[in-house]
Design an enzyme around this catalytic site. Structure first.
Site, PDB file in Angstrom:
ATOM      1  N   ASP A 108       0.421   8.731   1.672  1.00 14.31           N
ATOM      2  CA  ASP A 108       0.837  10.117   1.440  1.00 14.31           C
ATOM      3  C   ASP A 108       2.161  10.289   0.698  1.00 14.31           C
ATOM      4  OD1 ASP A 108      -1.039   9.920   3.449  1.00 14.31           O
ATOM      5  OD2 ASP A 108       0.141  10.976   4.938  1.00 14.31           O
TER       6      ASP A 108
ATOM      7  N   LEU B  20       0.813  -1.213   0.000  1.00 17.45           N
ATOM      8  CA  LEU B  20       0.000   0.000   0.000  1.00 17.45           C
ATOM      9  C   LEU B  20       0.846   1.263   0.000  1.00 17.45           C
ATOM     10  CD1 LEU B  20      -3.218   0.756   1.902  1.00 17.45           C
ATOM     11  CD2 LEU B  20      -1.257   2.234   2.365  1.00 17.45           C
TER      12      LEU B  20
HETATM   13  C1  FRU Z   1      -2.534  10.608   6.337  1.00 20.84           C
HETATM   14  C2  FRU Z   1      -1.801   9.889   7.456  1.00 20.84           C
HETATM   15  C3  FRU Z   1      -0.840  10.807   8.182  1.00 20.84           C
HETATM   16  C4  FRU Z   1       0.165   9.854   8.758  1.00 20.84           C
HETATM   17  C5  FRU Z   1       0.265   8.810   7.670  1.00 20.84           C
HETATM   18  C6  FRU Z   1       0.506   7.417   8.154  1.00 20.84           C
HETATM   19  O1  FRU Z   1      -2.999   9.746   5.366  1.00 20.84           O
HETATM   20  O2  FRU Z   1      -2.721   9.307   8.371  1.00 20.84           O
HETATM   21  O3  FRU Z   1      -1.448  11.645   9.131  1.00 20.84           O
HETATM   22  O4  FRU Z   1       1.399  10.452   9.010  1.00 20.84           O
HETATM   23  O5  FRU Z   1      -0.967   8.856   6.960  1.00 20.84           O
HETATM   24  O6  FRU Z   1       0.717   6.553   7.077  1.00 20.84           O
END
Ligand code: FRU
Length: 494
Positions: free
Chosen positions: A57, A54
């Site tokens: 971000d 997966l």
């Molecule tokens: C956003 C998030 C962030 C975090 C990351 C973890 O999608 O939840 O806040 O740092 O993904 O994968």
């Protein structure tokens, strides 16, 4: 040794499986996973996607030593959120990306349960990475650490945390530092949740990018605006200050805010002596289905470039059974025009153009369509299946531009019960007074539609049957349609 669910129909992952480190997995198991992913009919051609597992971000986006570096949140072992790594990609032109392997591994006690989102800043002879280390205690209490690491192009060196745990008044949801430099000082904007469970952004300040102090909260008019703000970003652009944020927990509002979580911006003037932000309305960055946690950087020529995650948390996607999920959006150049953000695809994407085919011709699955419709309503069906039963419809009724993927094939679905009824669904509509131009980028399993030269963008993943390459157009106007080559066909390895 932990075994992984991989393609087992149920897709139920235990905590132990989600927090398995890559090196604990036997090579044969990883080989099986790679084979499963390679057989997926929905692998993208020119978007950044995870080799397995997966992606979420975009992280650490920057231009350094003549190249763009773009990392992303990565859980290698399957299409679920688990032990997150930063995966690294590099590009000279924002189009052809070379996979550069693991950027940050969650291998210290501070990031033992995930190297969460963050950003980079080019220092003199190294790249500074700032990110959130997610740590869990044995009784599974979350502890966030704000961390710095230094990369000299070969080796990564991690520092001790510069902020441990939540500051007074905030919960353990403090994460996603975005760094910038201004006037010889360094600043970080950080996502947070107040103890009263409302979302906020914090500002940290440093003279040297090593010693950080909390300078205060960003003061906005949005005091009770969702329960958590993820992935904030700040930049100045065209005489305005811009804050990006991803508030979670906003109800839908008519046709707006229909995705599970929002990603949008505030435009205004920020007083950096007290962090008072005079701003306009919160506006969503994308009117489509799959867009979250974007990050920006300054490009080679000083332009502000944005990349987002073409996906959302708490959803299931049809590729889940193929051992992978999600991709990043195409990079977009931002500008402020008429009091709003405009987003145009980076010009370098034109290098993907192959043969130009007429509207009646077969452009395949990967194409760019540029359409200047005559005034008035229209219906445009893209990625029509061979039997005509599956298609993704863009239509305009004189007031609303609709993006309807209900017939597009297999569908992403919300995975979270208890949300308000307006959330989800397979149609998105945005108000538009006139459609002068549509510029659509189709990849194997996505569409990104730029409306009126970047006034709006609609992004969505689609999962059509194989050979869904038809196009139906009801209106008049002028059109250009190009097949797009993939960077792999052109020598890269996105
Ligand atoms: C956003 C998030 C962030 C975090 C990351 C973890 O999608 O939840 O806040 O740092 O993904 O994968």
């Amino acid at each position: 040794m932990t075994t992984l669910p991989l393609a087992q129909g149920t897709q139920v992952w235990s905590r132990e499986q989600r927090y398995t480190a890559l090196e604990q997995v036997p090579a044969a198991t990883l080989g099986e996973l790679r084979a499963l992913v390679a057989a997926s009919p929905w692998r993208q051609g020119y978007h950044i996607q995870p080799p397995t597992g997966l992606l979420n971000d975009p992280n650490g986006f920057c231009f350094w030593r003549g190249q763009y570096h773009l990392f992303y949140q990565w859980f290698p072992l399957g299409p679920v959120h688990g032990l997150k790594y930063w995966r690294h990609t590099v590009s000279a032109d924002l189009v052809t990306w070379q996979d550069a392997g693991i950027g940050i591994a969650p291998d210290s006690m501070y990031d033992s349960h995930g190297a969460y989102s963050g950003s980079t800043w080019p220092l003199e002879d190294e790249l500074l990475l700032v990110y959130t280390g997610n740590h869990r205690s044995p009784d599974w209490q979350r502890m966030p650490y704000q961390l710095a690491a230094h990369w000299d192009g070969q080796r990564l060196r991690k520092d001790a945390p510069f902020l441990s745990g939540p500051p007074a008044g905030y919960t353990e949801h403090v994460r996603d530092p975005k760094i910038w430099e201004e006037g010889g000082e360094f600043f970080i904007i950080l996502g947070a949740q107040r103890e009263d469970e409302t979302g906020a952004a914090l500002i940290l300040r440093s003279p040297d990018a090593q010693r950080w102090t909390l300078d205060g909260e960003l003061h906005t008019r949005l005091n009770d605006f969702g329960y958590m703000w993820e992935c904030p970003d700040y930049f100045a652009l065209d005489g305005m200050d811009v804050v990006l944020l991803c508030p979670q927990g906003l109800p839908s509002e008519g046709e707006a805010r229909r995705n599970i979580y929002q990603s949008g911006y505030l435009l205004g003037q920020l007083d950096k002596t007290n962090w008072h932000f005079e701003h306009g309305e919160f506006a969503e960055l994308d009117g489509g289905f799959d867009f979250y946690a974007p990050q920006t950087t300054l490009g080679e020529h000083g332009e502000r470039i944005l990349v987002g995650w073409m996906g959302l948390p708490d959803m299931t996607y049809p590729t889940d059974t193929h051992g992978w999920a999600h991709c990043l959006t195409l990079p977009r150049v931002l500008s402020v025009e008429g009091g709003r953000l405009r987003q145009r695809p980076v010009p370098a994407l034109e290098c993907l153009r192959g043969a130009e085919v007429g509207l009646g011709g077969d452009a395949g699955e990967r194409f760019e369509l540029r359409l200047q419709p005559d005034a008035g309503p229209f219906v445009l069906d893209l990625r029509v299946s061979e039997d005509g039963a599956h298609f993704t419809r863009l239509s305009f009724d004189g007031e609303w531009l609709s993006f309807d993927r209900s017939q597009s094939g297999e569908l992403p679905e919300l995975d979270k019960p208890g949300l308000d009824a307006g959330k989800g669904g397979q149609v998105r509509r945005i108000p538009v007074s006139a459609v002068r131009e549509l510029r659509a980028f189709s990849d194997t399993s996505s569409l990104e539609i730029f409306v009126n030269d970047g006034e709006a963008v609609l992004s969505g993943r689609i999962f059509p049957p194989p050979h869904s390459t038809g196009l139906r157009w009801s209106g008049g106007g002028t059109a250009q349609l190009w097949r797009l080559n993939t960077p792999a066909e052109m020598g890269g390895n996105t």
